[in-house]
Design a protein around this motif. Structure first.
Motif, PDB file in Angstrom:
ATOM      1  N   LEU A  39       0.834  -1.200   0.000  1.00  0.00           N
ATOM      2  CA  LEU A  39       0.000   0.000   0.000  1.00  0.00           C
ATOM      3  C   LEU A  39       0.869   1.250   0.000  1.00  0.00           C
ATOM      4  CD1 LEU A  39      -2.754  -0.858   2.632  1.00  0.00           C
ATOM      5  CD2 LEU A  39      -3.063  -0.614   0.168  1.00  0.00           C
ATOM      6  N   TYR A  43      -2.295   5.097   2.566  1.00  0.00           N
ATOM      7  CA  TYR A  43      -3.225   4.067   3.041  1.00  0.00           C
ATOM      8  C   TYR A  43      -2.624   3.179   4.126  1.00  0.00           C
ATOM      9  CZ  TYR A  43      -6.171   5.206  -0.980  1.00  0.00           C
ATOM     10  OH  TYR A  43      -6.965   5.855  -1.886  1.00  0.00           O
ATOM     11  N   GLN A  49     -10.144   2.723   5.472  1.00  0.00           N
ATOM     12  CA  GLN A  49     -10.398   3.487   4.240  1.00  0.00           C
ATOM     13  C   GLN A  49     -10.499   2.572   3.017  1.00  0.00           C
ATOM     14  OE1 GLN A  49      -7.569   6.675   3.780  1.00  0.00           O
ATOM     15  NE2 GLN A  49      -7.897   7.431   5.852  1.00  0.00           N
ATOM     16  N   LEU A  50     -10.239   1.295   3.230  1.00  0.00           N
ATOM     17  CA  LEU A  50     -10.315   0.314   2.154  1.00  0.00           C
ATOM     18  C   LEU A  50     -11.532  -0.571   2.375  1.00  0.00           C
ATOM     19  CD1 LEU A  50      -7.274   1.237   2.278  1.00  0.00           C
ATOM     20  CD2 LEU A  50      -6.733  -0.965   1.281  1.00  0.00           C
ATOM     21  N   GLU A  51     -11.969  -1.241   1.324  1.00  0.00           N
ATOM     22  CA  GLU A  51     -13.125  -2.123   1.423  1.00  0.00           C
ATOM     23  C   GLU A  51     -12.647  -3.559   1.612  1.00  0.00           C
ATOM     24  OE1 GLU A  51     -17.132  -3.323  -1.116  1.00  0.00           O
ATOM     25  OE2 GLU A  51     -15.712  -1.919  -1.985  1.00  0.00           O
ATOM     26  N   PHE A  61      -8.218  -6.427   1.547  1.00  0.00           N
ATOM     27  CA  PHE A  61      -8.807  -5.095   1.475  1.00  0.00           C
ATOM     28  C   PHE A  61      -8.364  -4.466   0.164  1.00  0.00           C
ATOM     29  CE2 PHE A  61      -8.428  -6.247   5.867  1.00  0.00           C
ATOM     30  CZ  PHE A  61      -9.566  -5.747   6.468  1.00  0.00           C
ATOM     31  N   LEU A  62      -9.253  -3.668  -0.432  1.00  0.00           N
ATOM     32  CA  LEU A  62      -8.887  -3.000  -1.665  1.00  0.00           C
ATOM     33  C   LEU A  62      -9.535  -1.634  -1.754  1.00  0.00           C
ATOM     34  CD1 LEU A  62     -11.356  -2.986  -4.011  1.00  0.00           C
ATOM     35  CD2 LEU A  62     -10.835  -5.397  -4.015  1.00  0.00           C
ATOM     36  N   THR A  63      -8.945  -0.798  -2.569  1.00  0.00           N
ATOM     37  CA  THR A  63      -9.557   0.478  -2.910  1.00  0.00           C
ATOM     38  C   THR A  63      -9.121   0.851  -4.312  1.00  0.00           C
ATOM     39  OG1 THR A  63     -10.113   2.688  -2.114  1.00  0.00           O
ATOM     40  CG2 THR A  63      -7.790   2.067  -2.014  1.00  0.00           C
ATOM     41  N   ASP A  82      -4.459  -4.849   0.023  1.00  0.00           N
ATOM     42  CA  ASP A  82      -3.739  -5.263   1.220  1.00  0.00           C
ATOM     43  C   ASP A  82      -4.177  -6.683   1.539  1.00  0.00           C
ATOM     44  OD1 ASP A  82      -2.085  -4.460   3.725  1.00  0.00           O
ATOM     45  OD2 ASP A  82      -3.880  -5.441   4.512  1.00  0.00           O
TER      46      ASP A  82
END
Length: 151
Positions: A39, A43, A49-51, A61-63, A82
């Protein structure tokens, strides 16, 4: 019925996997796992802050960030993931999507067929449950791109 073509970057990766034996597919997946970028600083330590992609067997987790532009063809998509180092399959899937989609336009990402993960021939090498995780990652990426490009 013809299937929607994959973007060239993703099609090339899919071809590498399809032409490989199951053992080699797992080796390729490990290589993508190792190549997944970390990241960026903005981040780091901010997973809120990530989904989270709950369908993945490991915490992933990603964004998505979408650049500026007048049209979806001009807006560049960047992906950030992540996943723990001890989850090489999940990281490998994220690595494939990062390598194949990062830097494409929003239009190109949104045009990726939902069944794209099934076109890698990985279903013979990994469990259906794991494949569901990759399909879910792609769905989340496309949903975030749609949300960030809605006017």
């Amino acid at each position: 019925m013809t299937e929607t073509a994959l973007p060239a970057s993703l099609a090339e990766i899919a071809e590498d996997f399809r032409s490989a034996s199951n053992d080699l597919k797992l080796q390729l997946l490990l290589e993508f796992s190792d190549e997944l970028p970390g990241l960026p600083e903005r981040y780091a330590g901010k997973l809120d802050q990530l989904e989270r992609v709950d369908e993945c067997q490991s915490p992933l987790f990603l964004t998505v960030e979408v650049g500026d532009g007048d049209s979806l063809d001009e807006r560049v998509v960047n992906l950030f993931f992540d996943a723990p180092a001890e989850a090489p399959t999940t990281r490998g899937f994220a690595g494939i999507l990062h390598e194949g989609l990062d830097g494409l336009s929003a239009a190109e990402v949104l045009d990726v067929p939902d069944d794209a993960p099934m076109r890698f021939g990985l279903a013979e090498a990994v469990s259906p449950l794991r494949m569901r995780g990759m399909v879910a990652m792609l769905a989340r990426i496309k949903r975030q791109v749609r949300a960030r490009t809605a006017t």
